[in-house]
Scaffold this motif. Structure first.
Motif, PDB file in Angstrom:
ATOM      1  N   GLU A 119       0.811  -1.225   0.000  1.00 36.76           N
ATOM      2  CA  GLU A 119       0.000   0.000   0.000  1.00 36.76           C
ATOM      3  C   GLU A 119       0.844   1.275   0.000  1.00 36.76           C
ATOM      4  OE1 GLU A 119      -4.021  -0.970   2.463  1.00 36.76           O
ATOM      5  OE2 GLU A 119      -2.158  -1.014   3.604  1.00 36.76           O
ATOM      6  N   ARG A 120       2.132   1.147   0.208  1.00 37.51           N
ATOM      7  CA  ARG A 120       2.975   2.329   0.342  1.00 37.51           C
ATOM      8  C   ARG A 120       3.001   3.143  -0.945  1.00 37.51           C
ATOM      9  NH1 ARG A 120       8.198  -0.311   3.568  1.00 37.51           N
ATOM     10  NH2 ARG A 120       7.000  -0.989   5.396  1.00 37.51           N
ATOM     11  N   ASN A 121       2.655   4.424  -0.816  1.00 38.94           N
ATOM     12  CA  ASN A 121       2.645   5.324  -1.967  1.00 38.94           C
ATOM     13  C   ASN A 121       2.645   6.763  -1.458  1.00 38.94           C
ATOM     14  OD1 ASN A 121       2.215   6.855  -4.241  1.00 38.94           O
ATOM     15  ND2 ASN A 121       0.616   5.535  -5.077  1.00 38.94           N
ATOM     16  N   PRO A 122       3.798   7.411  -1.411  1.00 44.71           N
ATOM     17  CA  PRO A 122       3.861   8.769  -0.851  1.00 44.71           C
ATOM     18  C   PRO A 122       3.181   9.834  -1.697  1.00 44.71           C
ATOM     19  CG  PRO A 122       6.003   8.114  -1.711  1.00 44.71           C
ATOM     20  CD  PRO A 122       5.129   6.893  -1.758  1.00 44.71           C
ATOM     21  N   LEU A 123       2.701   9.469  -2.887  1.00 46.82           N
ATOM     22  CA  LEU A 123       1.856  10.397  -3.626  1.00 46.82           C
ATOM     23  C   LEU A 123       0.473  10.501  -2.976  1.00 46.82           C
ATOM     24  CD1 LEU A 123       2.690   9.354  -7.298  1.00 46.82           C
ATOM     25  CD2 LEU A 123       3.159  11.597  -6.277  1.00 46.82           C
ATOM     26  N   LEU A 124       0.068   9.435  -2.271  1.00 41.09           N
ATOM     27  CA  LEU A 124      -1.283   9.364  -1.707  1.00 41.09           C
ATOM     28  C   LEU A 124      -1.334   9.527  -0.195  1.00 41.09           C
ATOM     29  CD1 LEU A 124      -2.690   6.352  -3.789  1.00 41.09           C
ATOM     30  CD2 LEU A 124      -2.813   8.796  -4.323  1.00 41.09           C
ATOM     31  N   THR A 125      -0.270   9.169   0.500  1.00 40.70           N
ATOM     32  CA  THR A 125      -0.298   9.224   1.961  1.00 40.70           C
ATOM     33  C   THR A 125      -0.312  10.664   2.465  1.00 40.70           C
ATOM     34  OG1 THR A 125       2.117   8.937   1.930  1.00 40.70           O
ATOM     35  CG2 THR A 125       0.760   6.979   2.358  1.00 40.70           C
ATOM     36  N   SER A 126      -0.851  10.839   3.665  1.00 39.23           N
ATOM     37  CA  SER A 126      -1.070  12.188   4.196  1.00 39.23           C
ATOM     38  C   SER A 126      -0.788  12.242   5.698  1.00 39.23           C
ATOM     39  CB  SER A 126      -2.519  12.614   3.938  1.00 39.23           C
ATOM     40  OG  SER A 126      -2.826  13.830   4.586  1.00 39.23           O
ATOM     41  N   THR A 127      -0.389  13.425   6.152  1.00 37.52           N
ATOM     42  CA  THR A 127      -0.178  13.667   7.580  1.00 37.52           C
ATOM     43  C   THR A 127      -1.428  14.248   8.240  1.00 37.52           C
ATOM     44  OG1 THR A 127       0.778  15.832   7.016  1.00 37.52           O
ATOM     45  CG2 THR A 127       2.315  14.007   7.370  1.00 37.52           C
ATOM     46  N   GLY A 150       9.594  11.112  13.593  1.00 36.68           N
ATOM     47  CA  GLY A 150      10.278  10.011  12.922  1.00 36.68           C
ATOM     48  C   GLY A 150       9.298   8.943  12.449  1.00 36.68           C
ATOM     49  N   GLY A 151       9.726   8.157  11.458  1.00 36.05           N
ATOM     50  CA  GLY A 151       8.961   6.988  11.027  1.00 36.05           C
ATOM     51  C   GLY A 151       7.773   7.260  10.134  1.00 36.05           C
ATOM     52  N   SER A 152       7.818   8.322   9.338  1.00 36.00           N
ATOM     53  CA  SER A 152       6.650   8.710   8.547  1.00 36.00           C
ATOM     54  C   SER A 152       6.457   7.843   7.307  1.00 36.00           C
ATOM     55  CB  SER A 152       6.774  10.170   8.114  1.00 36.00           C
ATOM     56  OG  SER A 152       7.754  10.298   7.095  1.00 36.00           O
ATOM     57  N   ALA A 153       5.209   7.794   6.850  1.00 39.64           N
ATOM     58  CA  ALA A 153       4.863   7.135   5.581  1.00 39.64           C
ATOM     59  C   ALA A 153       4.620   8.164   4.495  1.00 39.64           C
ATOM     60  CB  ALA A 153       3.600   6.293   5.769  1.00 39.64           C
ATOM     61  N   THR A 154       4.939   9.421   4.763  1.00 40.47           N
ATOM     62  CA  THR A 154       4.440  10.539   3.962  1.00 40.47           C
ATOM     63  C   THR A 154       5.528  11.349   3.266  1.00 40.47           C
ATOM     64  OG1 THR A 154       4.467  11.873   5.974  1.00 40.47           O
ATOM     65  CG2 THR A 154       2.398  10.793   5.399  1.00 40.47           C
ATOM     66  N   ASN A 155       5.093  12.089   2.261  1.00 39.20           N
ATOM     67  CA  ASN A 155       5.942  13.042   1.551  1.00 39.20           C
ATOM     68  C   ASN A 155       5.036  14.174   1.033  1.00 39.20           C
ATOM     69  OD1 ASN A 155       9.013  12.521  -0.051  1.00 39.20           O
ATOM     70  ND2 ASN A 155       7.790  14.333  -0.453  1.00 39.20           N
ATOM     71  N   ASP A 156       4.213  14.694   1.953  1.00 44.68           N
ATOM     72  CA  ASP A 156       3.202  15.682   1.552  1.00 44.68           C
ATOM     73  C   ASP A 156       3.576  17.107   1.921  1.00 44.68           C
ATOM     74  OD1 ASP A 156       2.819  15.731   4.287  1.00 44.68           O
ATOM     75  OD2 ASP A 156       0.675  15.248   4.225  1.00 44.68           O
ATOM     76  N   GLY A 267       9.131  13.746   5.358  1.00 47.76           N
ATOM     77  CA  GLY A 267       8.584  14.141   4.065  1.00 47.76           C
ATOM     78  C   GLY A 267       8.178  15.589   3.986  1.00 47.76           C
ATOM     79  N   GLY A 268       8.921  16.454   4.697  1.00 49.74           N
ATOM     80  CA  GLY A 268       8.628  17.886   4.674  1.00 49.74           C
ATOM     81  C   GLY A 268       7.787  18.376   5.827  1.00 49.74           C
ATOM     82  N   LEU A 269       7.396  17.489   6.723  1.00 54.24           N
ATOM     83  CA  LEU A 269       6.590  17.901   7.873  1.00 54.24           C
ATOM     84  C   LEU A 269       7.363  18.872   8.766  1.00 54.24           C
ATOM     85  CD1 LEU A 269       3.897  17.543   9.385  1.00 54.24           C
ATOM     86  CD2 LEU A 269       4.930  15.619  10.605  1.00 54.24           C
TER      87      LEU A 269
END
Length: 395
Positions: A119-127, A150-156, A267-269
């Motif tokens: 399911e990993r997809n940083p185009l879709l994941t969100s904070t 730390g440990g994010s699934a995101t790049n939003d 991911g920029g958070l």
């Protein structure tokens, strides 16, 4: 490895161990920071019954930070339902300490372990869920925040979190966009009219486990997005989006995120916290040690004992024992490390740790070594022996 990796332990004339501070990270998979600290304290008190022994739970801003700070700051753990990385409902935990300080780990709501590898997809994941946790704490009266990212699934770029807090990101036609990686390159305007008013009174300290900038060759996307499921095409789309968003932030707020150290964390958070919420970005262990007033707690101590599951070259790059050492070294207090395993022994011998002791007494499987009772007893026994060494040095 059964013998300690050690340098010459500092000699002091007429040294009396009146106060010993124990500040260990969790032994992940075995004991929490507090549990490990209490096990060490048991051994020290047996060897040095006249000493004052203080246990200070600590962490490095990653997994276990909420638990450690909650224990150190007399906090209360709360559960709240928020959106997960892909919009699914997840139940998260955060803590509120005395004085209304919220302690939050973004990985609880937006972490990589919450979704399967497929399911990993940083185009879709969100904070977004991280923002919901913050909003819940605000509504409970919190105005000070300690946040581990730390440990994010995101790049939003942190747009998901900001969306939950009332920021709106609009495309060139004024249509609202979802806070996710795929939207970054489409953002033309930032609408702050609906932002929660209470945010103006909030103060954020954010634990960054990396000093990654927002974009560029060493930035958030190129370094970490592949680990979060991005293929080469997605990496290019995300990088272009991060650059576009950083350009917009610079034009609208006068803040340059492009090369800011730590702005690319999660991911920029980190950059979103800094630019939009005025957060102070700190190395994780420094955030925790400052929060528990560690400098004050070690005043007058003769020895500090710290620890972690594995001690190696990475320990010296900002993990808990290194942070503890930095604070203790300022006032010339020796620091001993207890750990489940030692690697890079030669490098550790050149460090300023007084000694590094592996706690496992002999060959055994990793599964056996990580059993709670086994780890607790190994810590107690090793601490007893370490305290005995220092006791003999004081004679």
């Amino acid at each position: 490895m059964n013998s300690p990796t050690t340098k010459s332990i500092k000699q002091r004339k007429k040294l009396m161990f009146k106060k010993i501070v124990i500040a260990t990270d969790s032994f992940k998979g075995s004991l929490s920071s507090m549990e490990a600290g209490n096990a060490i304290a048991c051994g020290v008190r047996k060897a040095l019954p006249e000493s004052e022994v203080i246990v200070v739970p600590v962490a490095d801003g990653g997994e276990g930070t909420t638990e450690a700070l909650c224990g150190a700051l007399s906090g209360e753990v709360l559960r709240v339902k928020v959106r997960g990385p892909l919009g699914e409902s997840v139940v998260t935990e955060y803590a509120i300490a005395e004085g209304g300080t919220a302690i939050i780990e973004m990985s609880q709501a937006s972490g990589l372990p919450l979704i399967s590898k497929e399911e990993r997809n940083p185009l879709l994941t969100s904070t977004f869920g991280t923002g919901e946790m913050i909003l819940d704490a605000i509504r409970r009266g919190c105005r000070k925040f300690l946040v581990g990212i730390g440990g994010s699934a995101t790049n939003d770029g942190g747009t998901g979190m900001l969306s939950a807090l009332g920021f709106r990101f609009l495309d060139k036609e004024g249509r609202p966009l979802e806070g996710c990686g795929a939207s970054l390159g489409k953002i033309a305007e930032i609408d702050c009219s609906g932002v929660a008013e209470e945010l103006a009174d909030c103060r954020f300290t954010v634990a960054c486990d990396v000093d990654t900038p927002f974009c560029g060759p060493e930035g958030a996307t190129r370094v970490f997005a592949p680990q979060k499921g991005a293929d080469p095409e997605a990496v290019e789309e995300l990088e272009n989006g991060m650059r576009s968003f950083a350009d917009l932030v610079e034009r609208s707020k006068g803040i340059s995120l492009h090369s800011m150290p730590g702005s690319g964390a999660a991911g920029g958070l980190g950059g979103a916290f800094s630019a939009f919420l005025g957060a102070e970005l700190k190395p994780g262990v420094d955030m925790v040690l400052d929060a528990v007033d560690f400098s004050k707690k070690i005043e007058g101590a003769s020895l500090v004992i710290t620890g972690e599951g594995k001690t190696d070259s990475q320990t010296l790059k900002g993990k808990t024992p290194a942070g503890v050492l930095a604070y203790a070294s300022r006032i010339d207090i020796p620091v001993v490390v207890l750990c489940g395993k030692v690697e890079d022994a030669a490098l550790l011998e050149e460090s300023d740790f007084a000694a590094v002791f592996p706690i496992v007494p002999g060959p055994c499987s990793l599964e056996e070594a990580m059993k709670e009772d086994k780890t607790r007893e190994n810590l107690r026994r090793t601490a007893f022996n370490v305290a005995g060494i220092f006791k003999n040095q004081s004679k």
